[in-house]
Design a protein around this motif. Structure first.
Motif, PDB file in Angstrom:
ATOM      1  N   MET A   1      23.928  -0.128  22.212  1.00  0.00           N
ATOM      2  CA  MET A   1      23.300   0.763  23.185  1.00  0.00           C
ATOM      3  C   MET A   1      23.880   2.175  23.134  1.00  0.00           C
ATOM      4  SD  MET A   1      23.106   0.466  27.361  1.00  0.00           S
ATOM      5  CE  MET A   1      24.863   0.762  27.550  1.00  0.00           C
ATOM      6  N   ILE A   2      25.213   2.292  23.076  1.00  0.00           N
ATOM      7  CA  ILE A   2      25.830   3.617  23.114  1.00  0.00           C
ATOM      8  C   ILE A   2      25.588   4.363  21.806  1.00  0.00           C
ATOM      9  CG2 ILE A   2      28.000   4.873  23.345  1.00  0.00           C
ATOM     10  CD1 ILE A   2      26.921   3.583  25.933  1.00  0.00           C
ATOM     11  N   GLY A   3      25.828   3.704  20.678  1.00  0.00           N
ATOM     12  CA  GLY A   3      25.626   4.389  19.398  1.00  0.00           C
ATOM     13  C   GLY A   3      24.182   4.788  19.183  1.00  0.00           C
ATOM     14  N   ARG A   4      23.261   3.910  19.545  1.00  0.00           N
ATOM     15  CA  ARG A   4      21.830   4.180  19.384  1.00  0.00           C
ATOM     16  C   ARG A   4      21.416   5.403  20.192  1.00  0.00           C
ATOM     17  NH1 ARG A   4      17.452   0.438  18.425  1.00  0.00           N
ATOM     18  NH2 ARG A   4      15.546   0.858  19.598  1.00  0.00           N
ATOM     19  N   SER A   5      21.899   5.501  21.432  1.00  0.00           N
ATOM     20  CA  SER A   5      21.517   6.616  22.288  1.00  0.00           C
ATOM     21  C   SER A   5      22.291   7.879  21.948  1.00  0.00           C
ATOM     22  CB  SER A   5      21.740   6.237  23.755  1.00  0.00           C
ATOM     23  OG  SER A   5      20.954   5.115  24.100  1.00  0.00           O
TER      24      SER A   5
ATOM     25  N   VAL B   1      31.773  14.853  17.169  1.00  0.00           N
ATOM     26  CA  VAL B   1      32.428  15.428  15.987  1.00  0.00           C
ATOM     27  C   VAL B   1      31.721  16.718  15.593  1.00  0.00           C
ATOM     28  CG1 VAL B   1      33.307  13.235  15.083  1.00  0.00           C
ATOM     29  CG2 VAL B   1      30.989  13.965  14.502  1.00  0.00           C
ATOM     30  N   PRO B   2      32.364  17.548  14.770  1.00  0.00           N
ATOM     31  CA  PRO B   2      31.774  18.851  14.425  1.00  0.00           C
ATOM     32  C   PRO B   2      30.511  18.764  13.588  1.00  0.00           C
ATOM     33  CG  PRO B   2      34.156  18.845  14.047  1.00  0.00           C
ATOM     34  CD  PRO B   2      33.759  17.430  14.303  1.00  0.00           C
ATOM     35  N   ARG B   3      30.410  17.744  12.729  1.00  0.00           N
ATOM     36  CA  ARG B   3      29.255  17.699  11.822  1.00  0.00           C
ATOM     37  C   ARG B   3      28.813  16.247  11.599  1.00  0.00           C
ATOM     38  NH1 ARG B   3      33.745  19.139   9.407  1.00  0.00           N
ATOM     39  NH2 ARG B   3      33.212  21.336   9.722  1.00  0.00           N
ATOM     40  N   PRO B   4      27.554  16.047  11.270  1.00  0.00           N
ATOM     41  CA  PRO B   4      27.051  14.679  11.046  1.00  0.00           C
ATOM     42  C   PRO B   4      27.747  13.997   9.885  1.00  0.00           C
ATOM     43  CG  PRO B   4      25.242  16.256  11.269  1.00  0.00           C
ATOM     44  CD  PRO B   4      26.494  17.063  11.127  1.00  0.00           C
ATOM     45  N   GLY B   5      27.907  12.688   9.998  1.00  0.00           N
ATOM     46  CA  GLY B   5      28.515  11.906   8.940  1.00  0.00           C
ATOM     47  C   GLY B   5      27.753  10.623   8.690  1.00  0.00           C
ATOM     48  N   MET B   6      28.407   9.695   8.000  1.00  0.00           N
ATOM     49  CA  MET B   6      27.768   8.454   7.586  1.00  0.00           C
ATOM     50  C   MET B   6      27.336   7.610   8.779  1.00  0.00           C
ATOM     51  SD  MET B   6      29.422   5.425   5.239  1.00  0.00           S
ATOM     52  CE  MET B   6      30.675   5.100   6.493  1.00  0.00           C
ATOM     53  N   ASP B   7      28.152   7.563   9.820  1.00  0.00           N
ATOM     54  CA  ASP B   7      27.816   6.715  10.969  1.00  0.00           C
ATOM     55  C   ASP B   7      26.544   7.193  11.660  1.00  0.00           C
ATOM     56  OD1 ASP B   7      30.037   5.040  10.628  1.00  0.00           O
ATOM     57  OD2 ASP B   7      31.325   6.403  11.760  1.00  0.00           O
ATOM     58  N   LEU B   8      26.398   8.491  11.796  1.00  0.00           N
ATOM     59  CA  LEU B   8      25.194   9.023  12.433  1.00  0.00           C
ATOM     60  C   LEU B   8      23.971   8.783  11.555  1.00  0.00           C
ATOM     61  CD1 LEU B   8      23.942  10.490  14.797  1.00  0.00           C
ATOM     62  CD2 LEU B   8      24.500  12.662  13.685  1.00  0.00           C
ATOM     63  N   ARG B   9      24.137   8.926  10.250  1.00  0.00           N
ATOM     64  CA  ARG B   9      22.998   8.659   9.345  1.00  0.00           C
ATOM     65  C   ARG B   9      22.563   7.203   9.447  1.00  0.00           C
ATOM     66  NH1 ARG B   9      25.980  12.169   5.971  1.00  0.00           N
ATOM     67  NH2 ARG B   9      26.942  10.419   4.860  1.00  0.00           N
ATOM     68  N   ARG B  10      23.524   6.292   9.513  1.00  0.00           N
ATOM     69  CA  ARG B  10      23.181   4.873   9.642  1.00  0.00           C
ATOM     70  C   ARG B  10      22.467   4.614  10.973  1.00  0.00           C
ATOM     71  NH1 ARG B  10      28.015   2.587   8.983  1.00  0.00           N
ATOM     72  NH2 ARG B  10      28.474   2.703  11.205  1.00  0.00           N
ATOM     73  N   THR B  11      22.957   5.216  12.041  1.00  0.00           N
ATOM     74  CA  THR B  11      22.337   5.042  13.352  1.00  0.00           C
ATOM     75  C   THR B  11      20.886   5.488  13.336  1.00  0.00           C
ATOM     76  OG1 THR B  11      24.447   5.310  14.500  1.00  0.00           O
ATOM     77  CG2 THR B  11      22.456   5.804  15.758  1.00  0.00           C
ATOM     78  N   ARG B  12      20.631   6.638  12.765  1.00  0.00           N
ATOM     79  CA  ARG B  12      19.270   7.164  12.752  1.00  0.00           C
ATOM     80  C   ARG B  12      18.379   6.382  11.796  1.00  0.00           C
ATOM     81  NH1 ARG B  12      20.874  13.643  13.287  1.00  0.00           N
ATOM     82  NH2 ARG B  12      21.288  13.522  15.537  1.00  0.00           N
ATOM     83  N   ASP B  13      18.958   5.851  10.733  1.00  0.00           N
ATOM     84  CA  ASP B  13      18.171   5.018   9.824  1.00  0.00           C
ATOM     85  C   ASP B  13      17.742   3.723  10.508  1.00  0.00           C
ATOM     86  OD1 ASP B  13      17.193   4.239   7.087  1.00  0.00           O
ATOM     87  OD2 ASP B  13      18.707   2.672   7.347  1.00  0.00           O
ATOM     88  N   LEU B  14      18.636   3.125  11.288  1.00  0.00           N
ATOM     89  CA  LEU B  14      18.282   1.908  12.023  1.00  0.00           C
ATOM     90  C   LEU B  14      17.157   2.183  13.021  1.00  0.00           C
ATOM     91  CD1 LEU B  14      21.860   0.487  12.744  1.00  0.00           C
ATOM     92  CD2 LEU B  14      20.119  -0.564  11.283  1.00  0.00           C
ATOM     93  N   LEU B  15      17.224   3.309  13.704  1.00  0.00           N
ATOM     94  CA  LEU B  15      16.181   3.639  14.670  1.00  0.00           C
ATOM     95  C   LEU B  15      14.853   3.895  13.968  1.00  0.00           C
ATOM     96  CD1 LEU B  15      15.698   3.960  17.663  1.00  0.00           C
ATOM     97  CD2 LEU B  15      16.343   6.370  17.472  1.00  0.00           C
TER      98      LEU B  15
END
Length: 342
Positions: free
Chosen positions: A57-61, A80-94
């Motif tokens: 829930m938290i990562g998705r939102s 964090v200052p800039r997007p990384g792998m975790d954010l890319r994975r989150t957005r790919d799942l969505l």
């Protein structure tokens, strides 16, 4: 798969049922089929936290926050200052979720509920770049709320493209709201707590977000003694609560909310821990709400107009068989409510 259009002024048809959001499993197509099969009157976009970080829930939102990238640290999600792998994975799942929704819900016309973690729950859980909770910094909390409103607008636009016939309804998940109001949010060390946020500030920020969606938007809080007065003042279209935790001490707050036009999503089907055989009696399932309604003195026929049946919380911790049985029980209890048999 058309649904009956609600009458003017209604968010949904009497006797509707829906889920809270999360389900077991990792297949978004299978999850969407389950929801549209079992909850045809008010389906929702499923969340599948079993897929790992970014599906929670938290990562998705947090992944929706506009221009506020996050990354996963051992202590949790952090700005964090800039997007990384975790954010890319989150957005790919969505993105996969929206693809699955478009596939399963092709041709659907009717209400569709979408859940997102609220600004106060995000501020109470997401950390600042240097490691403290964002809630400690009033400016960071405000920025999160503004970034969430912008990112949520883009998210809703994507869902509208995937399911053009849907009438979107937003559920803002605020499990941390009581702790924010009471000054009970723990610091990262766990040895201290952050000061309570003034109720007026909480109400104003919630009201701003709820109004910014442009669609009917309510708040889910499955804690005991949910802050219904705050949700009423924030102009929530509905309040989603665990009805099995309500007591006569909550009656005044529930009554004031209903009189102010706030609809209710009532959690009456256990999210976990019950035997499948316990889900067979619609009357017993719904009795906590009917008892409350009698205490409030509202007309019995008003109950079917105001209430939607849900599980008590998300079903991510349930087995697939139990999750299906629980959603089916919600649907049967809702329809029994509509025809007056409970």
């Amino acid at each position: 798969m058309p649904a009956t259009a609600p009458a003017a002024g209604r968010l949904w048809e009497p006797g509707a049922a829906t889920g809270i959001g999360s389900l077991p499993g990792s297949d978004p197509v299978e999850a969407c089929r389950l929801v549209f099969d079992e909850l045809p009157d008010l389906p929702h976009l499923p969340e599948l936290p079993a897929r790992g970080p970014g599906a929670d829930m938290i990562g998705r939102s947090a992944g929706l926050l506009a221009d506020m990238p996050v990354d996963l640290q051992p202590s949790g999600w952090r700005l964090v200052p800039r997007p990384g792998m975790d954010l890319r994975r989150t957005r790919d799942l969505l993105a996969r979720d929206l693809d699955a929704l478009g596939e399963v819900a092709a041709g659907y016309t009717g209400p569709l509920k979408v859940a997102v973690a609220g600004p106060w729950t995000l501020a109470a859980t997401v950390e600042l770049p240097r490691g403290h909770k964002a809630l400690k910094d009033a400016g960071a909390s405000r920025d999160i709320a503004e970034a969430l409103a912008e990112g949520l607008a883009a998210h809703l636009a994507g869902i509208a493209l995937a399911v053009p016939g849907a009438r979107l309804i937003v559920q803002v998940d605020e499990p941390c709201l009581p702790a924010v109001l009471a000054g009970e949010v723990r610091t990262p060390s766990g040895f201290g707590v952050l000061p309570a946020v003034e109720e007026g500030v909480v109400v104003d920020r919630l009201r701003t977000l709820l109004a910014a969606t442009g669609v009917p938007t309510g708040v889910h809080c499955c804690a005991s003694a949910p802050p219904l007065g705050v949700l009423r003042l924030a102009k929530a279209a509905f309040a989603s609560v665990d009805a099995t935790l309500l007591t006569p001490a909550d009656d005044d707050a529930v009554g004031e909310a209903v009189e102010a036009g706030v609809a209710l999503m009532v959690g009456v089907v256990p999210a976990r821990g019950a035997e499948l055989s316990e889900l067979s009696d619609a009357r017993r399932t719904f009795e906590p709400v009917r008892s409350m309604w009698r205490r409030l003195g509202f007309a019995p026929e008003q109950l079917r107009e105001v209430v939607v049946v849900t599980p008590t919380c998300g079903l991510a911790g349930a087995t697939p068989a139990y999750a299906r049985a629980a959603l089916r029980r919600c649907r049967k209890a809702g329809r029994a409510l509509a025809d007056g048999s409970v």
